[in-house]
Write a protein that holds these residues in place. Structure first.
Motif, short mmCIF file in Angstrom:
data_model
loop_
_atom_site.label_atom_id
_atom_site.label_comp_id
_atom_site.label_asym_id
_atom_site.label_seq_id
_atom_site.Cartn_x
_atom_site.Cartn_y
_atom_site.Cartn_z
N VAL A 78 0.61 -1.90 0.08
CA VAL A 78 0.34 -0.23 -0.24
C VAL A 78 0.83 0.92 0.13
O VAL A 78 1.03 2.03 -0.68
CB VAL A 78 -1.09 -0.09 1.15
N ALA A 79 1.82 1.43 0.55
CA ALA A 79 3.05 2.50 1.09
C ALA A 79 3.39 2.54 -0.27
O ALA A 79 3.33 4.06 -0.87
CB ALA A 79 3.57 1.83 2.09
N THR A 80 4.14 1.53 -0.68
CA THR A 80 4.32 1.78 -1.97
C THR A 80 3.81 2.09 -3.75
O THR A 80 3.99 2.89 -3.83
CB THR A 80 5.91 0.25 -2.55
N SER A 81 2.52 1.34 -3.51
CA SER A 81 2.37 1.79 -4.37
C SER A 81 1.25 3.41 -4.48
O SER A 81 1.00 4.19 -5.44
CB SER A 81 0.56 0.77 -4.65
N ALA A 82 0.97 3.35 -3.01
CA ALA A 82 0.68 4.74 -3.11
C ALA A 82 1.58 6.38 -2.99
O ALA A 82 0.66 6.81 -4.19
CB ALA A 82 -0.28 5.25 -1.23
N PHE A 83 2.84 6.28 -2.96
CA PHE A 83 3.42 7.07 -3.48
C PHE A 83 4.48 7.49 -4.90
O PHE A 83 4.16 7.83 -4.88
CB PHE A 83 4.62 6.73 -2.48
N SER A 84 4.12 5.79 -4.87
CA SER A 84 4.39 5.47 -7.09
C SER A 84 3.18 5.97 -7.95
O SER A 84 3.47 6.48 -8.20
CB SER A 84 4.45 3.74 -7.13
N SER A 85 2.29 5.92 -6.98
CA SER A 85 1.10 6.82 -8.62
C SER A 85 0.78 8.39 -7.39
O SER A 85 0.39 8.87 -8.75
CB SER A 85 -0.17 6.30 -7.62
N ILE A 86 1.58 8.69 -7.09
CA ILE A 86 2.09 10.02 -6.95
C ILE A 86 2.92 10.37 -7.48
O ILE A 86 2.75 11.65 -9.22
CB ILE A 86 2.05 10.27 -5.41
N ALA A 87 3.61 10.05 -7.99
CA ALA A 87 4.89 10.51 -8.55
C ALA A 87 4.59 10.34 -10.71
O ALA A 87 5.55 11.68 -11.10
CB ALA A 87 6.27 8.93 -9.07
N PRO A 88 3.67 10.16 -11.51
CA PRO A 88 3.99 10.15 -12.56
C PRO A 88 2.54 11.45 -12.44
O PRO A 88 2.84 12.37 -13.71
CB PRO A 88 2.74 9.14 -13.32
N VAL A 89 2.03 11.59 -11.61
CA VAL A 89 1.07 12.85 -11.27
C VAL A 89 2.06 14.51 -11.29
O VAL A 89 1.72 14.59 -12.63
CB VAL A 89 -0.08 12.88 -10.19
N ILE A 90 3.48 13.78 -10.46
CA ILE A 90 4.23 15.34 -10.32
C ILE A 90 4.88 15.26 -11.81
O ILE A 90 5.00 16.00 -12.36
CB ILE A 90 5.44 14.83 -9.50
N MET A 91 5.35 14.43 -12.30
CA MET A 91 5.61 14.25 -13.75
C MET A 91 5.67 15.28 -14.83
O MET A 91 5.36 15.93 -15.31
CB MET A 91 5.85 12.79 -14.64
N PHE A 92 4.05 13.98 -14.78
CA PHE A 92 3.00 15.48 -16.12
C PHE A 92 2.44 16.99 -15.51
O PHE A 92 2.57 17.52 -16.81
CB PHE A 92 1.82 14.75 -15.96
N ALA A 93 2.70 16.81 -14.10
CA ALA A 93 3.02 18.60 -14.27
C ALA A 93 4.00 19.04 -15.10
O ALA A 93 3.78 20.41 -15.32
CB ALA A 93 2.51 18.54 -12.95
N PHE A 94 5.01 18.82 -14.97
CA PHE A 94 6.14 19.25 -15.12
C PHE A 94 6.53 19.61 -16.67
O PHE A 94 6.64 20.43 -16.82
CB PHE A 94 7.64 18.76 -14.41
N LEU A 95 5.95 18.40 -16.82
CA LEU A 95 5.41 18.34 -18.56
C LEU A 95 4.43 19.27 -19.05
O LEU A 95 5.41 19.87 -20.12
CB LEU A 95 5.58 16.68 -18.99
N ALA A 96 4.07 18.99 -18.50
CA ALA A 96 3.21 20.21 -19.01
C ALA A 96 3.54 22.09 -18.84
O ALA A 96 2.04 22.45 -19.54
CB ALA A 96 1.30 19.97 -18.28
N SER A 97 4.03 21.81 -17.93
CA SER A 97 4.34 23.61 -17.75
C SER A 97 4.68 23.75 -18.59
O SER A 97 4.75 25.68 -18.46
CB SER A 97 5.44 23.37 -16.23
N GLY A 98 5.47 23.18 -19.64
CA GLY A 98 5.71 23.47 -21.13
C GLY A 98 5.69 22.94 -21.80
O GLY A 98 6.68 23.28 -22.60
N ALA A 99 5.05 22.75 -22.35
CA ALA A 99 3.96 21.95 -23.33
C ALA A 99 2.90 23.14 -23.81
O ALA A 99 2.50 24.08 -23.36
CB ALA A 99 3.05 20.92 -22.62
N THR A 100 3.40 22.42 -25.26
CA THR A 100 2.57 23.63 -26.32
C THR A 100 1.92 22.51 -26.62
O THR A 100 1.84 21.02 -27.75
CB THR A 100 3.57 24.34 -27.44
N MET A 101 0.55 22.56 -27.50
CA MET A 101 -0.28 21.82 -28.28
C MET A 101 -0.01 21.86 -30.30
O MET A 101 0.09 23.49 -30.38
CB MET A 101 -1.57 22.38 -28.03
#
Length: 407
Positions: free
Chosen positions: A333-356
């Motif tokens: 549970v601890a592993t899955s919960a924390f690792s599920s946050i990681a890609p959300v943070i990742m796409f927040a990084f990517l979206a901040s400089g994205a162009t459509m």
């Protein structure tokens, strides 16, 4: 549930529900139905810790470490062929073909386990904490919704702040409930034992690093060239990177299984985290060619295999036999919960400089570099904790104290 009703029974149950989820996803007429099917498929993740927990009860001790390591990292054996299969299925049948293959594999696993695997004789009398499960899952989900919508709604918006606060309040309610309930779904007292806390925290950080790497490699490989990154590979051609990566996971897990008796699970966790750290640092600079991505992916795969194989061996080493299922589940549970946050943070990084563009979002190279640094940061933090808070002297004291109380 595995401790109460039997590990084999619950393993078959989650596989059955995951297979049903695959059918729902394959036939989904809308995104909402597809997500519902994926939620059911997610139950199959429980098969990982249920498997090695069941193996501890029924396998001979002389082959247990190797068997557990191969059980956890054996996905790489299938992963060696999956990238090529995925590419063909996507190009010929679309995403639905992938889910039908999921269903076929799960049905095969269900039948093999049903015919070949005995049930564990161990049982633990307890009550099922349904409310605690909903509070824990609901709190995590609310926080993830808020984080995932941060770029779209604005990080200071009422919606984002509201979801995060609501999630924290629900998790607070879970904490209070778990302290009152006789058999909470996740026994927080377990994490007061330093060895178990060490396994949970370091596995969560290592798995989060792996989660980021498993998203970065296909994104960088399939992205069109000409933006400072991107190889422009097709889904089928991506197998040139994904297949060696999967095999590296198997090799890392096999090494742990063969040598864990000599070095111990903790040392293998350290070695694996070092490799993940090196891979993340390489990925921030060297990501322009197939060779560069292949080198860093091999390092990441070996590190992932080692950390994943070290975790069940550490749980088997530190957890009492009658609490094996619940402690393994709590760590998961601890592993899955924390690792599920990681890609959300990742796409927040990517979206901040994205162009459509007409072909979809075009991410900036700085977003990929920030994600690779985050991957390296997770591994570095795990190493820091292993040499400070979870240093051997503290783990030894904790084990001696536990043994004294038990006696």
């Amino acid at each position: 549930m595995a401790d109460i009703y039997g590990k084999r029974l619950i393993l078959l149950l989650v596989l059955g529900l995951a297979g049903a989820g695959g059918v729902v996803a394959a036939l989904a007429p809308s995104m909402g139905v597809l997500i519902a099917g994926r939620c059911l498929e997610g139950l199959s993740i429980a098969g990982m810790f249920l498997s090695y927990s069941l193996m501890r009860d029924i396998f001979p001790k002389r082959i247990l470490p190797l068997a557990i390591s191969l059980c956890v990292t054996g996905t790489g054996i299938f992963g060696a062929f999956i990238p090529l299969l995925v590419g063909v299925l996507l190009e010929r049948f679309g995403f639905r073909g992938l889910f039908w293959v999921d269903v076929a594999v799960i049905v095969l696993l269900f039948v093999v386990i049903l015919l070949s695997t005995p049930e564990s004789p161990l049982r633990k009398p307890a009550t099922l904490d349904v409310l605690g499960g909903f509070l824990l899952g609901g709190g995590i989900a609310l926080i993830l919704i808020g984080i995932s919508q941060g770029q779209a709604w604005g990080w200071r918006s009422v919606g984002v702040i509201g979801f995060v606060i609501a999630g924290l309040l629900v998790l607070g309610a879970f904490y209070l409930w778990s302290r009152r309930h006789r058999d909470p779904v996740v026994d927080l007292v377990v994490f007061t034992r330093r060895p178990i806390l060490m396994v949970a925290v370091t596995s969560a950080l290592a798995y989060a690093a792996f989660t980021l790497s498993s998203a970065l490699y296909p994104l960088l490989s399939l992205a069109p060239p000409g933006n400072g990154y991107g190889l422009g590979l097709t889904p089928t051609a991506y197998a040139v990177i994904a297949t060696p990566l999967s095999l590296a996971v198997v090799v890392g897990g096999f090494l742990v299984g063969k040598l864990v008796g000599r070095l111990g699970g903790r040392r293998w966790m350290i070695i694996g985290c070092v490799l993940l750290l090196v891979s993340g640092l390489l990925l921030t600079v060297f990501n322009d060619t197939v060779v560069q991505l292949l080198i860093s992916s091999l390092i990441a795969g070996a590190g992932t295999g080692m950390t994943m194989a070290a975790v069940p061996n550490l749980v088997v080493e530190y957890a009492p036999a009658d609490d094996q299922g619940s402690i393994a589940g709590s760590v998961q549970v601890a592993t899955s919960a924390f690792s599920s946050i990681a890609p959300v943070i990742m796409f927040a990084f990517l979206a901040s400089g994205a162009t459509m563009t007409a072909a979809g979002p075009l991410y900036a190279e700085t977003g990929y570099q920030s994600t690779a640094l985050l991957m390296a940061g997770f591994a570095a933090l795990a190493l820091l904790l292993l040499f400070t808070v979870f240093a051997p002297r503290y783990i030894s004291r904790s084990l001696k104290a536990t043994e004294s109380v038990t006696v």
